[in-house]
Design a protein around this motif. Sequence first.
Motif, PDB file in Angstrom:
ATOM      1  N   TYR A  84       0.861  -1.181   0.000  1.00  0.00           N
ATOM      2  CA  TYR A  84       0.000   0.000   0.000  1.00  0.00           C
ATOM      3  C   TYR A  84       0.902   1.237   0.000  1.00  0.00           C
ATOM      4  O   TYR A  84       2.134   1.129   0.129  1.00  0.00           O
ATOM      5  CB  TYR A  84      -0.926   0.005   1.219  1.00  0.00           C
ATOM      6  N   ALA A 103      -7.916   5.242   5.537  1.00  0.00           N
ATOM      7  CA  ALA A 103      -7.445   5.898   4.311  1.00  0.00           C
ATOM      8  C   ALA A 103      -8.092   5.267   3.093  1.00  0.00           C
ATOM      9  O   ALA A 103      -8.443   5.960   2.123  1.00  0.00           O
ATOM     10  CB  ALA A 103      -5.926   5.809   4.221  1.00  0.00           C
ATOM     11  N   MET A 104      -8.262   3.940   3.126  1.00  0.00           N
ATOM     12  CA  MET A 104      -8.937   3.254   2.024  1.00  0.00           C
ATOM     13  C   MET A 104     -10.376   3.723   1.892  1.00  0.00           C
ATOM     14  O   MET A 104     -10.861   4.014   0.792  1.00  0.00           O
ATOM     15  CB  MET A 104      -8.882   1.745   2.245  1.00  0.00           C
ATOM     16  N   HIS A 105     -11.065   3.809   3.016  1.00  0.00           N
ATOM     17  CA  HIS A 105     -12.468   4.226   2.982  1.00  0.00           C
ATOM     18  C   HIS A 105     -12.605   5.686   2.558  1.00  0.00           C
ATOM     19  O   HIS A 105     -13.568   6.046   1.875  1.00  0.00           O
ATOM     20  CB  HIS A 105     -13.099   3.998   4.352  1.00  0.00           C
ATOM     21  N   ARG A 107     -10.894   7.141   0.415  1.00  0.00           N
ATOM     22  CA  ARG A 107     -10.750   7.185  -1.042  1.00  0.00           C
ATOM     23  C   ARG A 107     -12.010   6.723  -1.767  1.00  0.00           C
ATOM     24  O   ARG A 107     -12.101   6.847  -2.978  1.00  0.00           O
ATOM     25  CB  ARG A 107      -9.564   6.323  -1.478  1.00  0.00           C
ATOM     26  N   ARG A 108     -12.965   6.177  -1.040  1.00  0.00           N
ATOM     27  CA  ARG A 108     -14.213   5.748  -1.676  1.00  0.00           C
ATOM     28  C   ARG A 108     -15.156   6.913  -1.942  1.00  0.00           C
ATOM     29  O   ARG A 108     -16.084   6.795  -2.741  1.00  0.00           O
ATOM     30  CB  ARG A 108     -14.902   4.696  -0.808  1.00  0.00           C
ATOM     31  N   TRP A 114      -9.260  11.559  -9.070  1.00  0.00           N
ATOM     32  CA  TRP A 114      -8.129  10.692  -8.801  1.00  0.00           C
ATOM     33  C   TRP A 114      -8.394   9.736  -7.648  1.00  0.00           C
ATOM     34  O   TRP A 114      -7.656   8.791  -7.445  1.00  0.00           O
ATOM     35  CB  TRP A 114      -6.874  11.517  -8.486  1.00  0.00           C
ATOM     36  N   ARG A 115      -9.471   9.974  -6.847  1.00  0.00           N
ATOM     37  CA  ARG A 115      -9.685   9.164  -5.657  1.00  0.00           C
ATOM     38  C   ARG A 115     -10.955   8.334  -5.782  1.00  0.00           C
ATOM     39  O   ARG A 115     -10.912   7.130  -5.985  1.00  0.00           O
ATOM     40  CB  ARG A 115      -9.740  10.073  -4.415  1.00  0.00           C
ATOM     41  N   GLY A 116     -12.108   9.011  -5.665  1.00  0.00           N
ATOM     42  CA  GLY A 116     -13.357   8.272  -5.728  1.00  0.00           C
ATOM     43  C   GLY A 116     -13.737   7.893  -7.149  1.00  0.00           C
ATOM     44  O   GLY A 116     -13.258   8.478  -8.124  1.00  0.00           O
ATOM     45  N   LYS A 167      -8.068   2.256  -8.536  1.00  0.00           N
ATOM     46  CA  LYS A 167      -8.884   2.902  -7.511  1.00  0.00           C
ATOM     47  C   LYS A 167      -9.500   1.874  -6.561  1.00  0.00           C
ATOM     48  O   LYS A 167      -9.541   2.085  -5.342  1.00  0.00           O
ATOM     49  CB  LYS A 167      -9.982   3.746  -8.162  1.00  0.00           C
ATOM     50  N   LEU A 170      -6.844   0.922  -4.137  1.00  0.00           N
ATOM     51  CA  LEU A 170      -6.599   1.970  -3.151  1.00  0.00           C
ATOM     52  C   LEU A 170      -7.742   2.087  -2.150  1.00  0.00           C
ATOM     53  O   LEU A 170      -7.537   2.471  -1.001  1.00  0.00           O
ATOM     54  CB  LEU A 170      -6.381   3.312  -3.852  1.00  0.00           C
ATOM     55  N   GLN A 171      -8.940   1.738  -2.578  1.00  0.00           N
ATOM     56  CA  GLN A 171     -10.105   1.816  -1.709  1.00  0.00           C
ATOM     57  C   GLN A 171     -10.298   0.571  -0.851  1.00  0.00           C
ATOM     58  O   GLN A 171     -11.207   0.520  -0.029  1.00  0.00           O
ATOM     59  CB  GLN A 171     -11.362   2.052  -2.569  1.00  0.00           C
TER      60      GLN A 171
END
Length: 398
Positions: A84, A103-105, A107-108, A114-116, A167, A170-171
């Motif tokens: 990660y 941090a994963m959540h 990004r949701r 770039w994130r969600g 993504k 990352l999520q």
Amino acid sequence: MTQQTVILSAIAVRRFLIHAFALEGFQTLPDIPAAIAGLESIQEDSINVCGRIHDLILWARVRDYATALLHQSLYEAPRQAFEYYFPNLHVLPVGEYRYFVRAMHARRAPADQWRGLTPEEMPVAERLLERLDAQGPLRTRAAGSADGHTTSGWGARQTVASRVTEKLWLQGYLSVARRENFERWFERTERCLPPECAALHHKAAALPTHEEEAIYLLRKRLRTRRLFRLPKSGTAILGEGAFVRVEVEGDPRPWHALAEDAARLEAAASLAPTREAHLLAPLDPLVYDRDRNRALWGFDYTWEVYTPQAKRRWGYYVLPILVGDSLVGRVDPKLDRKTGILTLHSLILEPGADADTVAGPILARLFAFARFLGAARFAFEKAAVPEAFHEPLSNFKG
């Protein structure tokens, strides 16, 4: 609480760092978990000029290291580590997964592209998850281009499906099931990591509090440095008593370390020097802090892999050379995997480094390095390598 102050010579601080980063000898650690625990994390990188960064970091420290050992720790049961961002891509102990779930959540949430996941990406994500459920682990390039192309955060062209896969990883929906030639194969986290990791995504009460997480991750980041300029957030999160002030003779600016290292710092002056040599990865924790390199070693080093060729001072993939407690030079190697030739584009010693004195330990490590890479022989231009190295390098047979 008043901070303790330790006053040390630059040599004593160097020895503290060399021991803290497990470089007091060659391959002194018993296994991968010991290396990850001691260094806190192992940075990964895809570039493979003479071995990848994570392999070079581990090769210097882990007994009889082979790349298969890291693969086993990451991808074979019982998994001992996961991948990660911290903040770059790192190998981390699987027991610390819970500190990264928030941090994963985060990004949701569709905060930005770039994130969600965007509304356009949601159906792509659903189709990818359906394919995973039907086919099993999916490699990045197999995600397909049916949904078109986009631009990555690095400015590179990529398929929408590949970006969505990234993504979802990352999520926390996906994890890396394995790598082949460093290409990732993804799988649902619940079928990839230990059950206790996947369960954390559904049990908020099992997660550390925001305060516990902030304290833990900051301490972890500082332990990856061991000696650092005190960050602004440091005392606000950890308190004054968490640190010891380190004054290094000849450096007007103070350094800091965690209080847990105070005894090791005070004992550093009595540590015996070693004559071992190391070829350090460009992002090895010992040389990661460029300001510290200059302050403690007088060693100016920048990883120039992303520097335009015309502006490079040293070379594309230069490895700093440590002998004992001194950074004595740098080498720019490249392996030709087809011919088995390890070319040394340059081997440059620092001013004051005596070639006849350091040649022995450096050559011993270069020969071990060549064998690790599977190289059959060396190639070099005589003008680019000190004369003391010419004959031994020419006579090497892998």
